[in-house]
Each structure stands twice: as C-alpha cells, then as structure tokens.
Design a protein around this motif. Structure first.
Motif, short mmCIF file in Angstrom:
data_model
loop_
_atom_site.label_atom_id
_atom_site.label_comp_id
_atom_site.label_asym_id
_atom_site.label_seq_id
_atom_site.Cartn_x
_atom_site.Cartn_y
_atom_site.Cartn_z
N MET A 55 0.83 -1.20 0.00
CA MET A 55 0.00 0.00 0.00
C MET A 55 0.88 1.26 0.00
SD MET A 55 -3.03 1.15 -0.25
CE MET A 55 -4.01 -0.33 0.09
N ALA A 56 1.98 1.21 0.73
CA ALA A 56 2.92 2.34 0.75
C ALA A 56 3.52 2.54 -0.65
CB ALA A 56 4.02 2.09 1.77
N VAL A 62 1.58 6.44 -7.12
CA VAL A 62 0.52 7.35 -7.54
C VAL A 62 0.95 8.80 -7.37
CG1 VAL A 62 -1.82 8.17 -7.02
CG2 VAL A 62 -1.36 5.72 -7.15
N ALA A 63 1.65 9.10 -6.27
CA ALA A 63 2.16 10.46 -6.05
C ALA A 63 3.16 10.84 -7.15
CB ALA A 63 2.82 10.55 -4.68
N ILE A 95 3.10 2.21 -15.37
CA ILE A 95 3.09 0.75 -15.32
C ILE A 95 3.01 0.21 -13.90
CG2 ILE A 95 4.52 -1.29 -15.79
CD1 ILE A 95 5.53 0.17 -18.30
N VAL A 96 3.73 0.85 -12.98
CA VAL A 96 3.84 0.34 -11.60
C VAL A 96 2.48 0.11 -10.94
CG1 VAL A 96 4.66 0.87 -9.26
CG2 VAL A 96 6.17 1.22 -11.23
N PRO A 97 1.55 1.09 -10.94
CA PRO A 97 0.26 0.84 -10.27
C PRO A 97 -0.52 -0.33 -10.88
CG PRO A 97 0.57 3.19 -10.69
CD PRO A 97 1.64 2.47 -11.44
N VAL A 370 9.05 -3.17 -0.58
CA VAL A 370 8.33 -4.32 -0.02
C VAL A 370 9.29 -5.42 0.45
CG1 VAL A 370 6.58 -6.09 -0.46
CG2 VAL A 370 6.34 -3.82 -1.49
N ILE A 371 10.05 -6.01 -0.46
CA ILE A 371 10.91 -7.15 -0.12
C ILE A 371 12.01 -6.76 0.85
CG2 ILE A 371 12.46 -8.93 -1.03
CD1 ILE A 371 9.63 -9.35 -1.90
N ASP A 372 12.73 -5.70 0.53
CA ASP A 372 13.86 -5.26 1.35
C ASP A 372 13.40 -4.91 2.77
OD1 ASP A 372 16.44 -4.70 1.92
OD2 ASP A 372 16.56 -2.83 0.81
#
Length: 388
Positions: A55-56, A62-63, A95-97, A370-372
């Motif tokens: 979510m972060a 988006v920002a 692309i990311v979202p 996320v992973i890190d």
C-alpha cells in the motif's frame, strides 16, 4: 492464471523492443505495450488485499504519477510539445500501479525474478558476443542494431540495445540486482561466478568508459564485503593500494581509449562547446528552463542536459529526488551500488529509461519498498528474539 503466463511472455519479449524500435518504428513497440496492458488489465484478477508495504508503494507510485501529469499539464500550457519525451522518461510511473493491483507480483518476485535477471544478463552478453563475431568476420551489417550513421560505434558490437554504455551499465545493474534479490530471498546459486563472467566479457567487448566504471563499482561491491555481508576494511585498503594506482596508470597512459586522459579532455570540451553553450542560448525563458525546449535539437550524449533540455528542470529535479530517495531507502548494499551505477551511466546516456528498464523499475521499487523492508523486519525480529 492466464495473466501470469501473459506477463511472463511479455517480460521476455521486452528486451527485444529496441530492435523493433529501430527496424520497424517506435510506434509499433508502443502499440504492443498498450495492447498488452489492456489485455492484462482485462484478464488479471484485482488484488483485494495489499500488504502495508505494498500500500505504501501504491501511494508512492501514484504520487509520482501525479507529478508527471502536472509536468505534462504545464508543457501543454506553455505549448512545449514534448509529450514523446515525457513518455520516454516516465512510462514506468504508469506501469507500476497496474502491476501492483493486478496479478500476483510477490509470487513472480519470489519464484521467477531471479531466473529473469539471469536470463537478461545472458541474453545481453550473448548479443554482444555474437555481434563481436560478426565484426571479426567482416559481417557487421548483420547486427540487429547496426546503424552505419553511428560511426563511433562501428568498431564495437552494437549489442541488444545498440549502445555500448547502455548495454554495459544494464548488465552490471542486473547482476547487482540479482545478488541483492538472491540474498534477500535466501537463495544460493553456485553459478553466480559464471554469471559474473558473462558480465565481465560483455563489458570488456563493449569497450565503454562508463561501462568500465560500472564494472569497477560492481567489483568494488563484491570485494569489500565478506560472506556475511559485512564490510571488509582490508578489502577497501586493497582497492586503495592496488586499484587506484592501476586506474591512474590506465587513464594517464591512454592504454584504454575510452577512459584515457585525452578522451576525458575531449568529452569535457565537447560537452561545454557543443552542448552546454548551445543549451544556454536555447533556454531563453523560464518556461523553457522549467519544462523543456520544443523540438530540443541537441544530442543525447550528456544525460542530465538531455533531460533538462527535453523535459525541463522541474522533471530533472523530480527524477533526481526519486532516485536518491530509493538510494537511501534500500538497506541492501548491492542495490545501493546498482542504483549508483544507473546514475553514473545516466551521466552519458539515459540508461535508466530504456524500454526494458521501465519494466525493471517495477521490480526495483517492489524490492526496495516491499521485499527489502520485509527482510529488515525479519532480521530485527530474529535479533530481538536472540537478545531476549
């Protein structure tokens, strides 16, 4: 399930898009990307639940996308007409979202990303080796990215992306990303040294100055840490005592043309006389400085100036802030060094924005945010458990 296979197929096709751009036209590859995204959005399942870190990442992406749209709005207001340039530098923000809220990104990262990075390294390196063989037998025109107008590259392999600096920097970055992900997932690969050999061979055959710098940073990242990932100060001392005198000798003796003192002096003079001075003459108003110069006529050889000229100071400051944020956000030393390599490569050519990188940026962001972060939490919980 079908969306997963479509995603995999598309990701393995992406590295060849530069060849499509050159041989058929950029609009053709962009059409394929748009069609893929439309099909993927229609058939991939929506993710109902995102983790706190995901979510972060969604909010962050988006920002960033809003900043890009604001930049585009101002370019329209001031009639800059640089939509193609904005798209070139910001495609991954769109692309990311999509990849985050559709499909199963965590599953791909954990089960397929290591193999994908390995495949990308071998593919890029083999494209360089094959093109090198074409050069040796006098059949250089058979190279997929061969361009007779790029006379400064005619004595070197064009490789998969048609530019020695780009090929070399992406090779080095992918290897460091591979090491970072391997460590975070706890996977051990005995063949990573063979993979490093592919990287070294590819960089040496390219003979790019920024490529050699990237390779040096890669080796530096490996040499200064032990098996536990801790910094070996003896390794740093070894580099200072051995590598720096060697690099100094190479630069001053002109043994390697692309990192010789003469070539560096030529680049400085070229950047100043042929790029910086002409840009200052073209940037004759605040809107051109902030949002770009219409039909920017100068070459792409100096990455920051090219960004400044095509999309303006506003976007340049944004992309620098974005990259530095990720650099300080990641806890993994390999990833930090990988981002530094991208920044170094971008000083010459916009390595960070080639089509394959736009799709790798999703995984870079997902890894760092996320992973890190998840791996850091696990390490802290283990530490607290042993302490208690």
């Amino acid at each position: 399930m079908k969306s997963r296979y479509i995603w995999k197929l598309f990701l393995y096709l992406v590295p060849f898009f530069n060849i499509l751009n050159y041989r058929i036209g950029e609009n053709f590859s962009l059409l394929i990307i748009v069609l893929f995204l439309m099909i993927y959005i229609m058939i991939a399942k929506n993710r109902r639940i995102l983790s706190k870190d995901e979510m972060a990442l969604l909010k962050f992406s988006v920002a960033c996308l809003l900043v890009v749209l604001i930049d585009f709005a101002f370019s329209v207001i001031f009639n800059i007409g640089n939509f193609a340039s904005i798209r070139f530098f910001s495609l991954f923000f769109f692309i990311v979202p999509v990849f985050l809220v559709k499909g199963e990104p965590m599953s791909f990262v954990e089960n397929n990303l290591l193999f994908y990075l390995k495949s990308l390294i071998i593919l890029i390196s083999c494209s360089i080796i094959i093109d090198y063989l074409f050069l040796l037998v006098g059949m250089s025109n058979l190279q997929p990215m061969y361009d007779v107008e790029k006379y400064s590259y005619l004595d070197r392999p064009f490789g998969l992306f048609g530019q020695p600096s780009v090929n070399s920097c992406i090779l080095c970055f992918c290897y460091l990303f591979y090491l970072a992900l391997q460590g975070s997932l706890g996977n051990k690969d005995k063949n990573r040294w063979l993979l490093l050999l592919f990287v070294v061979v590819g960089v040496v055959m390219q003979g790019s100055g920024s490529g050699y710098i990237s390779l040096f940073l890669l080796l530096f990242s490996i040499l200064i840490r032990n098996k536990n990932g801790r910094i070996r100060w003896g390794g740093i001392l070894l580099i200072v005592l051995v590598f720096i005198p060697i690099v100094y000798h190479i630069i001053t003796s002109n043994v390697v043309g692309k990192i010789s003192l003469d070539y560096i002096s030529f680049l400085i003079a070229f950047f100043y006389d042929d790029l910086i001075i002409p840009y200052l003459k073209l940037a004759n108003s605040y809107d051109k400085i902030l949002f770009g110069i219409p039909d920017f006529p100068l070459s792409i050889d100096f990455g920051p100036l090219y960004i400044l000229g095509t999309v303006g100071l506003f976007f340049l400051l944004f992309i620098v802030s974005f990259t530095l944020y990720l650099l300080f956000k990641t806890n993994n030393f390999n990833m930090k060094m990988g981002i530094i390599i991208l920044l170094v490569g971008n000083l010459h050519y916009p390595v960070m924005f080639y089509l394959v990188m736009h799709f790798l940026w999703f995984f870079i962001l997902y890894y760092i945010i996320v992973i890190d972060k998840r791996c850091k939490k696990k390490c802290l919980s283990k530490f607290n458990y042993h302490v208690s």
